[in-house]
Design a protein around this motif. Sequence first.
Motif, PDB file in Angstrom:
ATOM      1  N   SER A 128       0.857  -1.190   0.000  1.00 15.57           N
ATOM      2  CA  SER A 128       0.000   0.000   0.000  1.00 15.57           C
ATOM      3  C   SER A 128       0.888   1.233   0.000  1.00 15.57           C
ATOM      4  N   SER A 129       0.274   2.369  -0.147  1.00 16.21           N
ATOM      5  CA  SER A 129       1.009   3.621  -0.221  1.00 16.21           C
ATOM      6  C   SER A 129       1.772   3.882   1.073  1.00 16.21           C
ATOM      7  N   ALA A 136      -4.456   2.003  -0.707  1.00 17.13           N
ATOM      8  CA  ALA A 136      -3.937   0.729  -0.193  1.00 17.13           C
ATOM      9  C   ALA A 136      -3.795  -0.316  -1.296  1.00 17.13           C
ATOM     10  N   ALA A 137      -3.612   0.095  -2.524  1.00 12.99           N
ATOM     11  CA  ALA A 137      -3.595  -0.868  -3.623  1.00 12.99           C
ATOM     12  C   ALA A 137      -2.448  -0.627  -4.592  1.00 12.99           C
TER      13      ALA A 137
END
Length: 179
Positions: A128-129, A136-137
């Motif tokens: 995630s970031s 979160a992707a």
Amino acid sequence: MKLDVLARAVAIADRCSEITGRGVAWLTLFVVLVSFAIVMLRYGFSIGSIALQELVLYAHGCVFMLGAAFTLKHNEHVRVDIFYQRFSVRGKAWVNLLGTVFLLMPVCLFIFYVSLDYVLLSWQLLESSKEPGGLAAVYLNKTLIWLLVITLFVQGLAEIGRNIIVLAQSKQHQQGEAS
């Protein structure tokens, strides 16, 4: 008969590239609207959103990564055509065929190979970031690399098929004129 089967396979690949390309084209409008919203929120209301900024980056990545096969299908890719424009249909087919086989396909395989661990690790970690409030992707964004490779590879196969058909038909035409 064999050319008919090849022509149908080319048409299926072309249709997939067309659908994907037209679909991601709408993301450009989304990118513009969200970018406008980010600017308005930031400078009009002093509200910042990392998630929105990352969303624009993800959508922008989708446009380029998933639009590449569409661009290739429509022959709008970068080409230095100093000589190409003067070639016959048969000569252009040879250039396209050899360029696809010896340049595009190896580059696709290379990109896939060098990104394998990069994308797999991201999926294993469900990356995630790193930014607070970010998306979160990240692993989905990195998967675009593989989607680029797959869509370009499939369209590359279609280009190979299309040029084989052109060469076969021009050969038949030449033989018909000779007899």
